[in-house]
Design a protein around this motif. Structure first.
Motif, PDB file in Angstrom:
ATOM      1  N   GLY A  80      -2.140   0.118  -3.392  1.00 42.85           N
ATOM      2  CA  GLY A  80      -1.722  -0.484  -2.136  1.00 42.85           C
ATOM      3  C   GLY A  80      -1.827  -2.000  -2.119  1.00 42.85           C
ATOM      4  O   GLY A  80      -1.576  -2.622  -1.102  1.00 42.85           O
ATOM      5  N   GLN A  81      -2.188  -2.607  -3.240  1.00 44.39           N
ATOM      6  CA  GLN A  81      -2.355  -4.065  -3.277  1.00 44.39           C
ATOM      7  C   GLN A  81      -1.025  -4.718  -3.620  1.00 44.39           C
ATOM      8  O   GLN A  81      -0.851  -5.282  -4.704  1.00 44.39           O
ATOM      9  CB  GLN A  81      -3.409  -4.467  -4.309  1.00 44.39           C
ATOM     10  CG  GLN A  81      -4.693  -3.661  -4.208  1.00 44.39           C
ATOM     11  CD  GLN A  81      -5.513  -4.054  -3.008  1.00 44.39           C
ATOM     12  OE1 GLN A  81      -5.602  -5.200  -2.657  1.00 44.39           O
ATOM     13  NE2 GLN A  81      -6.117  -3.089  -2.350  1.00 44.39           N
ATOM     14  N   VAL A  84       7.218  -4.014 -14.998  1.00 40.01           N
ATOM     15  CA  VAL A  84       7.534  -3.750 -13.597  1.00 40.01           C
ATOM     16  C   VAL A  84       7.261  -2.291 -13.252  1.00 40.01           C
ATOM     17  O   VAL A  84       6.725  -1.979 -12.184  1.00 40.01           O
ATOM     18  CB  VAL A  84       9.004  -4.114 -13.297  1.00 40.01           C
ATOM     19  CG1 VAL A  84       9.397  -3.645 -11.917  1.00 40.01           C
ATOM     20  CG2 VAL A  84       9.191  -5.607 -13.411  1.00 40.01           C
ATOM     21  N   SER A  85       7.609  -1.399 -14.182  1.00 39.16           N
ATOM     22  CA  SER A  85       7.391   0.021 -13.933  1.00 39.16           C
ATOM     23  C   SER A  85       5.906   0.318 -13.745  1.00 39.16           C
ATOM     24  O   SER A  85       5.495   0.946 -12.761  1.00 39.16           O
ATOM     25  CB  SER A  85       7.966   0.812 -15.105  1.00 39.16           C
ATOM     26  OG  SER A  85       7.593   2.146 -15.022  1.00 39.16           O
ATOM     27  N   VAL A  86       5.079  -0.164 -14.671  1.00 39.44           N
ATOM     28  CA  VAL A  86       3.635   0.055 -14.561  1.00 39.44           C
ATOM     29  C   VAL A  86       3.090  -0.687 -13.343  1.00 39.44           C
ATOM     30  O   VAL A  86       2.251  -0.165 -12.605  1.00 39.44           O
ATOM     31  CB  VAL A  86       2.916  -0.416 -15.851  1.00 39.44           C
ATOM     32  CG1 VAL A  86       1.411  -0.273 -15.694  1.00 39.44           C
ATOM     33  CG2 VAL A  86       3.399   0.379 -17.043  1.00 39.44           C
ATOM     34  N   GLY A  87       3.620  -1.899 -13.114  1.00 42.11           N
ATOM     35  CA  GLY A  87       3.180  -2.688 -11.966  1.00 42.11           C
ATOM     36  C   GLY A  87       3.484  -1.975 -10.655  1.00 42.11           C
ATOM     37  O   GLY A  87       2.650  -1.939  -9.750  1.00 42.11           O
ATOM     38  N   ASN A  88       4.683  -1.390 -10.558  1.00 41.32           N
ATOM     39  CA  ASN A  88       5.046  -0.658  -9.342  1.00 41.32           C
ATOM     40  C   ASN A  88       4.098   0.502  -9.094  1.00 41.32           C
ATOM     41  O   ASN A  88       3.661   0.731  -7.969  1.00 41.32           O
ATOM     42  CB  ASN A  88       6.468  -0.100  -9.468  1.00 41.32           C
ATOM     43  CG  ASN A  88       7.499  -1.116  -9.055  1.00 41.32           C
ATOM     44  OD1 ASN A  88       7.169  -2.126  -8.438  1.00 41.32           O
ATOM     45  ND2 ASN A  88       8.736  -0.869  -9.405  1.00 41.32           N
ATOM     46  N   THR A  89       3.814   1.257 -10.159  1.00 46.09           N
ATOM     47  CA  THR A  89       2.892   2.372 -10.005  1.00 46.09           C
ATOM     48  C   THR A  89       1.528   1.874  -9.558  1.00 46.09           C
ATOM     49  O   THR A  89       0.916   2.431  -8.639  1.00 46.09           O
ATOM     50  CB  THR A  89       2.765   3.134 -11.337  1.00 46.09           C
ATOM     51  OG1 THR A  89       4.057   3.596 -11.712  1.00 46.09           O
ATOM     52  CG2 THR A  89       1.837   4.316 -11.201  1.00 46.09           C
ATOM     53  N   GLY A 123      -0.362  -7.412  -6.555  1.00 43.84           N
ATOM     54  CA  GLY A 123       0.399  -6.837  -7.667  1.00 43.84           C
ATOM     55  C   GLY A 123       1.667  -7.621  -7.950  1.00 43.84           C
ATOM     56  O   GLY A 123       1.951  -7.983  -9.094  1.00 43.84           O
ATOM     57  N   VAL A 124       2.418  -7.937  -6.884  1.00 50.07           N
ATOM     58  CA  VAL A 124       3.654  -8.686  -7.084  1.00 50.07           C
ATOM     59  C   VAL A 124       3.333 -10.083  -7.606  1.00 50.07           C
ATOM     60  O   VAL A 124       4.046 -10.625  -8.458  1.00 50.07           O
ATOM     61  CB  VAL A 124       4.468  -8.739  -5.770  1.00 50.07           C
ATOM     62  CG1 VAL A 124       5.638  -9.681  -5.907  1.00 50.07           C
ATOM     63  CG2 VAL A 124       4.965  -7.352  -5.412  1.00 50.07           C
TER      64      VAL A 124
END
Lengths: 389, 342
Positions: A353-354, A342-347, A358-359
């Motif tokens: 901006g995708q 989640v941390s890497v995904g959030n970054t 991403g989610v």
């Protein structure tokens, strides 16, 4: 009234109605899904927001604190997400193993005849399961970073092992690139010992003869790697951590973020598992224990051979839920800076901006991981189910 | 009974779905009809966007929200502040949760294009720096940070600049990435990191607000990036974009003309045509923007000109005491410049 019933119209027919409702439900679900997707795409297009998964191959451009495999900021977003996934899996697997061990011990301890042991276990369960896990994580992280000294004044409990607010640093063997041989031998030894004990159990069930599988298994696990180690020339070189500038270099390190996350998740989940184990044991009729004791089995044997196999049937389904909870709770890592998925995904989402893509990736990955855990646990549940004859 | 509940739930779900496209209408009209401005701000950054000791939002970025509300409604208080983390801010703007984003956001080409945003005038020029403990007396510049552990906020240009800087100088570092700024700063002040990096204005704010002893910490002299901040709106409503843009320009223009909240009333009925336009005495500008003719008067009267806002929030009269530097007016050696308000 005549005796002949009037013919019911088709829409009043129970079977027809059932079909009609089902078609309507499916239609509504599909319609809602189509509406949401088309609406989203239209809105994205109207605002000129780029869509698609092309960003995955672009250069990530940010660094990650903990990388189980090599990662360079020049690598792609896809690889960054892979690192995040590996970090999540590592913490989840270790958390599941440790929380099961601790949970089982505490669960059995709550039923102990020893007043003090039982009370301590009760206090543990009641405190840990009643405090939100996020607060526990922040507590462990603050404890580690505030209480431990800076690298210059690191504790040194053993030669070459350093404990500071930068984490635990320990030496790793440096045997000319052959370390993996010894590790492979160790794993092989464990597998062989497991097969040996299985064979011994089957033989005992068939013939009644016992076999010293425990002692021989231990010998296999220890002697086999030792032999390999001697064969490669009994090297003793170590890559020890050294204080160099700001931090230690060399050896291996465990970060405060990882320790805080693992400790918090493990102790929290273990408190639930303890209750599950306790309920499982209590579900076995006390007559079983009394009968086993009357047959002359020792306390440990009663637990291992009579109570636990029956308790497992009650324990496993709720245990699966706890494993899933632990895995999903590991996403709280963002709060204390452990670079999980989640941390890497959030970054990634923020840099590219995708958000929707991403989610979607994050949800799909968690779903796959969780379904894999459930599938494994369901298989194990079937395996331990009572075979009625 | 059960079936009724099911249909009711479905009807509600559909209602929510149908309600969604309503916000895709023009932002300008939506804000006007709502009577209040939804403005995305920082979750708490002293000087830029944070609740003050009375619980009122204050800061340089907050003043932009207030200026737009003053222009739109004639009342700077008609703002609903939506505190956002760095990671929530763009999605909140894209999804329509907020009407504008005024949250020390660096303008980049990618944000301007791919993220579907339009940036208003730059309201603060900043650069990325490093804050270290004075205990690290050997560290004189960012080049001495080889091998250091560095605390950084995720999802920021800061994170990318940091990586770029160390890559360019062939140095390694370990990032510690924590989403909430308070937690990140706490980890730094506990000694988890050797340095914390961010925009230098932000570091000054963190140091004054969170350090146990602010005098024990020092900013390294290097600035490793350009960080121009600007308020943002989403694509699709040029009228709204114009209003945000000119609300900020009006603050620049007022400072340049020496019009402030204290003296604006005394300047009424003067003869300077620029001031007459600014005060709305020469009509036309308000109509063109779709608001009242006294829009700029209300901004300056209620919020102040740019200089007043700067001094109050981050400059001489604030805790941060940042020098004007690049943020001076263009005719005083800075970069702040308004096109003619006419």
């Amino acid at each position: 009234m005549t005796s002949q019933a009037p013919k019911t119209p088709w829409w009043n027919d129970r079977a027809n109605r059932a079909i009609l409702y089902q078609v309507a439900v499916v239609g509504l679900v599909v319609l809602a899904g189509w509406y949401l997707i088309s609406n989203t795409l239209a809105n994205l297009a109207a605002r000129n927001i780029a869509t698609g998964f092309d960003f995955l191959t672009r250069e990530a451009g940010f660094a990650i604190g903990e990388t189980p495999i090599d990662f360079d900021p020049a690598d792609s977003y896809a690889k960054a997400l892979l690192i995040g996934l590996l970090n999540t899996v590592i913490v989840a697997v270790l958390g599941v193993i440790l929380s099961t061990l601790i949970g089982t011990i505490v669960g059995i301890a709550r039923l102990s005849g020893n007043w003090l042991v039982a009370r301590i276990a009760t206090v543990y369960v009641e405190i840990l399961r009643n405090i939100p896990v996020l607060l526990q994580l922040l507590f462990w992280y603050a404890l580690i970073t505030e209480a431990l000294p800076e690298p210059g004044d690191a504790f040194q409990p053993l030669e070459g092992v350093f404990l500071s607010n930068r984490g635990l640093k320990y030496p790793t063997p440096d045997w000319g690139g052959l370390e993996w041989l010894v590790l492979a031998a160790l794993i092989l030894g464990i597998v062989l010992a497991f097969l040996l004990s299985r064979w011994a159990r089957l033989r005992q069930a068939a013939t009644g003869q016992t076999f010293p599988s425990l002692r021989l298994g231990l010998a296999l696990i220890l002697a086999w790697p030792l032999l390999i180690w001697l064969l490669i020339g009994a090297p003793t070189a170590f890559d020890a951590p050294m204080l160099d500038g700001f931090d230690f270099t060399g050896g291996h390190s465990v970060s405060p973020e990882f320790v805080a996350l693992l400790t918090g998740l493990t102790l929290y989940t273990a408190s639930f598992i303890a209750e599950i184990v306790r309920s499982g044991i209590l579900a076995v009729a006390p007559g079983q224990t009394e009968a086993a004791l009357a047959l002359g089995l020792k306390r440990g044997q009663v637990l291992r051979l009579v109570v636990m196999p029956q308790a497992l049937r009650v324990i496993i389904p709720p245990l699966t839920s706890q494993f899933l909870n632990l895995t999903k709770n590991s996403s709280l890592a963002v709060a204390i800076g452990y670079p999980d998925l989640v941390s890497v995904g959030n970054t990634t989402i923020n840099q590219t901006g995708q958000a929707i893509e991403g989610v979607a990736i994050l949800m799909a990955v968690y779903l796959i991981v969780s379904l894999a855990i459930s599938a494994f646990m369901n298989w194990y549940d079937k395996k331990t189910a009572l075979v009625s004859r | 009974m059960k079936r009724t509940a099911f249909w009711a739930a479905l009807a509600i779900a559909c209602g929510i779905g149908v309600a969604m496209p309503a916000q895709a209408g023009t932002t300008f009209d939506a804000v006007k009809a709502r009577g209040i401005l939804n403005c995305g701000v920082h979750t708490g950054l002293a000087g830029f966007g944070a609740p003050d000791d009375k619980g009122e939002w204050a800061g340089l970025d907050v003043d932009v929200c207030r200026a737009v509300a003053a222009a739109m409604f004639g009342d700077a208080k008609k703002v609903k502040y939506v505190p956002l983390t760095t990671q929530q801010r763009f999605t909140a703007l894209q999804s329509g949760e907020i009407d504008m984003l005024s949250r020390n956001t660096t303008v980049t080409s990618q944000r301007d294009t791919e993220l579907g945003m339009n940036f208003g005038p730059f309201n603060f020029y900043d650069g990325q720096g490093f804050l270290i403990s004075k205990k690290l007396s050997k560290v004189k510049s960012a080049k001495d940070l080889k091998g250091a552990t560095i605390c950084v906020l995720p999802g920021t240009t800061t994170e990318l600049n940091l990586t770029d800087y160390f890559r360019a100088n062939k140095m390694n570092f370990k990032p510690v990435v924590i989403e909430k700024q308070d937690e990140l700063a706490a980890a730094f002040f506990a000694g988890r990191c050797d340095a914390i990096t961010s925009d230098s204005s932000q570091l000054a704010s963190i140091r004054s607000a969170q350090a146990p002893k602010p005098e024990d910490y020092t900013l390294l002299p290097d600035l490793i990036s350009k960080e121009p901040f600007a308020p943002a709106v989403r694509h699709g409503d040029d009228q709204w974009f114009d209003l945000v843009k000119w609300s900020v320009y009006a603050m620049f223009e007022a400072e340049e003309k020496g019009v402030g909240s204290a003296n604006i009333d005394s300047l009424k009925g003067g003869s300077d045509p620029t001031i007459k336009r600014l005060l709305g005495e020469t009509p036309g500008l308000g109509k063109a923007l779709g608001v009242n003719e006294d829009w700029a008067y209300q901004i300056v009267k209620q919020v102040g000109n740019y200089g007043e806002s700067f001094d109050r929030n981050v400059g001489a009269n604030s805790k941060l005491k940042l020098p004007r530097g690049l943020n001076s007016l263009w005719n005083q050696g800075g970069l702040m410049y308004s096109p003619p308000v006419r």
